[in-house]
Design an enzyme around this catalytic site. Structure first.
Site, mmCIF file in Angstrom:
data_model
loop_
_atom_site.group_PDB
_atom_site.id
_atom_site.type_symbol
_atom_site.label_atom_id
_atom_site.label_comp_id
_atom_site.label_asym_id
_atom_site.label_seq_id
_atom_site.Cartn_x
_atom_site.Cartn_y
_atom_site.Cartn_z
ATOM 1 N N HIS A 177 38.498 49.591 40.114
ATOM 2 C CA HIS A 177 38.818 48.274 39.569
ATOM 3 C C HIS A 177 39.856 48.329 38.460
ATOM 4 O O HIS A 177 40.619 47.376 38.283
ATOM 5 C CB HIS A 177 37.555 47.586 39.047
ATOM 6 C CG HIS A 177 36.769 46.899 40.100
ATOM 7 N ND1 HIS A 177 35.807 47.528 40.846
ATOM 8 C CD2 HIS A 177 36.814 45.623 40.562
ATOM 9 C CE1 HIS A 177 35.286 46.675 41.704
ATOM 10 N NE2 HIS A 177 35.883 45.511 41.558
ATOM 11 N N GLY A 178 39.898 49.392 37.705
ATOM 12 C CA GLY A 178 40.873 49.425 36.624
ATOM 13 C C GLY A 178 40.860 50.718 35.849
ATOM 14 O O GLY A 178 39.873 51.469 35.869
#
Length: 464
Positions: free
Chosen positions: A326-327
């Site tokens: 996701h990041g």
């Protein structure tokens, strides 16, 4: 180009739709596919043409690796595994370079007092999604469940614009047969009506609900230096609801757009905030990502086939990888780790034989999800701690009624009620009938959303 923009709704979408079916009527089928693939690449380039060579290079690499894996069936298993490993490694390295290089450099600089210059790379649009889509294709090719010999088909599979930017994450075997159906080459009025209906629901979710909640979350996370109890809970709940209506709104629009082309994309959300356990939540939230994590990470790690301890390790590792996907940040790592640990805790609790009332299972699950979203949203650990401190700051309740606070609480309360109690868009689609009642409903959603285009805002998952 954004789904919630005038140029998409009134120009790009109708032009691609009309031209696609005209080409299917008067030209060989490959021409229609070629048009849709070219239009999808134009859609992608509208945002940043600098990223076009990257996605084309990724497509070329994975198409070639898929062909090599597909034609290596008669060769030794070692060669086939080597080809698959090379293909997956190429995708992971590409994603890692653009998404995680600066994160690694920052941590190296911090640990060793180094002064390595950051690369400051712009994250290519949709790279997380088209990378996972193509990794799934390579694994399916290795397993013998996906073969693609047409470059046009493969480009269309990867770039089909409804899903290109933020999913759903697709499987080749569930997509390409739909493009090859004879009946799909002509306009089907029922699909057009249902597709536009779902699209308008998604547009309303994004423009009216998510974008109204966004300033509340932004104020709390990014602007305020300290938060009262009410402000902190308003901040966390506003983001919890914003993220759901924003991302599920995108998925609804993607499903609706694709349906006009007679393509059925997989459902990505099924009322996740109605979940009564964390396992139930992940069966309802970002369902195609959950499927990917299960089929291509959890099961290959051994799943639940190698004993309890290994099962728990595999669960935590899978969600940790999901968090990293996701990041690039410690907040995402913590978020993924928390969800992995929660999966283990649920399984350990299940062994006690104690059954909680359904309402308490829902409450515990929702509160946990709401707390974990704080890490997901916070740009820094300091921002996350600021919100958590406010959520338990009983010395500063901050309940000073004014029009701003009343409006904020009413908005959060109304959208919470919709998320938890109302039928979701896919349930509404099942009951849809092309009649005057639904036509009026669609028109109201569409016109109200269009009139609310005071500013065109990105979808949250565009940056993942």
């Amino acid at each position: 180009m954004l789904f919630n923009s005038y140029e998409f709704i009134f120009a790009f979408w109708p032009i691609t739709f009309i031209a696609y079916f005209l080409l299917n009527r008067f030209c060989p089928p490959v021409v229609g596919k070629l048009w849709l693939a070219a239009a999808s690449l134009f859609f992608y380039s509208w945002w940043s043409i600098k990223s076009l060579p990257l996605i084309l290079g990724s497509i070329a690499f994975n198409y070639l690796m898929g062909r090599l894996i597909g034609h290596s069936g008669s060769k030794s298993p070692k060669i086939r595994r080597l080809l698959l490993t090379a293909g997956i490694s190429g995708n992971v390295l590409l994603l890692g370079y653009y998404k995680y290089a600066d994160f690694l450099i920052t941590n190296v600089n911090s640990l060793f007092a180094a002064h390595i210059k950051l690369l400051e790379l712009a994250l290519p649009l949709g790279i997380s999604f088209f990378t996972f889509t193509q990794i799934a294709y390579l694994v399916d090719a290795y397993r013998g469940s996906a073969k693609e010999y047409s470059i046009v088909n493969y480009v269309l599979f990867v770039t089909f614009y409804p899903h290109l930017i933020a999913g759903p994450i697709l499987h080749h075997k569930e997509m390409m047969p739909q493009f090859d159906r004879v009946r799909s080459k002509q306009i089907i009025p029922g699909n057009v009506a249902r597709g536009f209906f779902v699209f308008c629901i998604g547009l309303f979710k994004k423009v009216i609900i998510a974008d109204t909640l966004a300033p509340i979350a932004t104020q709390g996370f990014d602007v305020s230096t300290q938060l009262s109890l009410v402000d902190a809970w308003s901040t966390s709940l506003a983001y919890t609801l914003q993220l759901y209506f924003d991302f599920s709104g995108y998925s609804d629009m993607a499903i609706g757009i694709a349906l006009l082309f007679n393509i059925k994309l997989p459902i990505n959300f099924n009322s996740p905030y109605k979940a009564v356990s964390i396992q139930d939540f992940w069966r309802r939230w970002h369902m195609t990502l959950s499927r990917f994590l299960k089929d291509y990470i959890y099961i290959p790690l051994g799943g639940n086939r190698k004993g309890k301890v290994r099962t728990y390790f595999n669960l935590v590792a899978t969600f940790l990888i999901g968090g990293i996907w996701h990041g690039a940040g410690w907040t995402f790592i913590i978020w993924g780790l928390l969800h992995g640990i929660a999966q283990v805790v649920q399984r350990l609790w299940g062994k006690t034989g104690i059954t909680l009332p359904r309402w308490s299972g829902w409450l515990i699950t929702f509160l946990f999800v709401n707390f974990s979203w704080v890490f997901f949203r916070a740009k820094t650990m300091e921002d996350a701690m600021k919100v958590f401190h406010g959520m338990f700051n009983f010395q500063n309740i901050g309940l000073v009624l004014n029009l701003d606070l009343i409006g904020k609480l009413l908005m959060i309360g109304a959208t919470f009620t919709i998320a938890v109690l109302a039928r979701n868009s896919m349930e509404m689609k099942l009951h849809f009938k092309p009649n005057l009642k639904y036509a009026a409903y669609i028109a109201a959603l569409f016109v109200f959303s269009i009139l609310y285009f005071n500013q065109v805002s990105e979808f949250l998952y565009f940056t993942f």
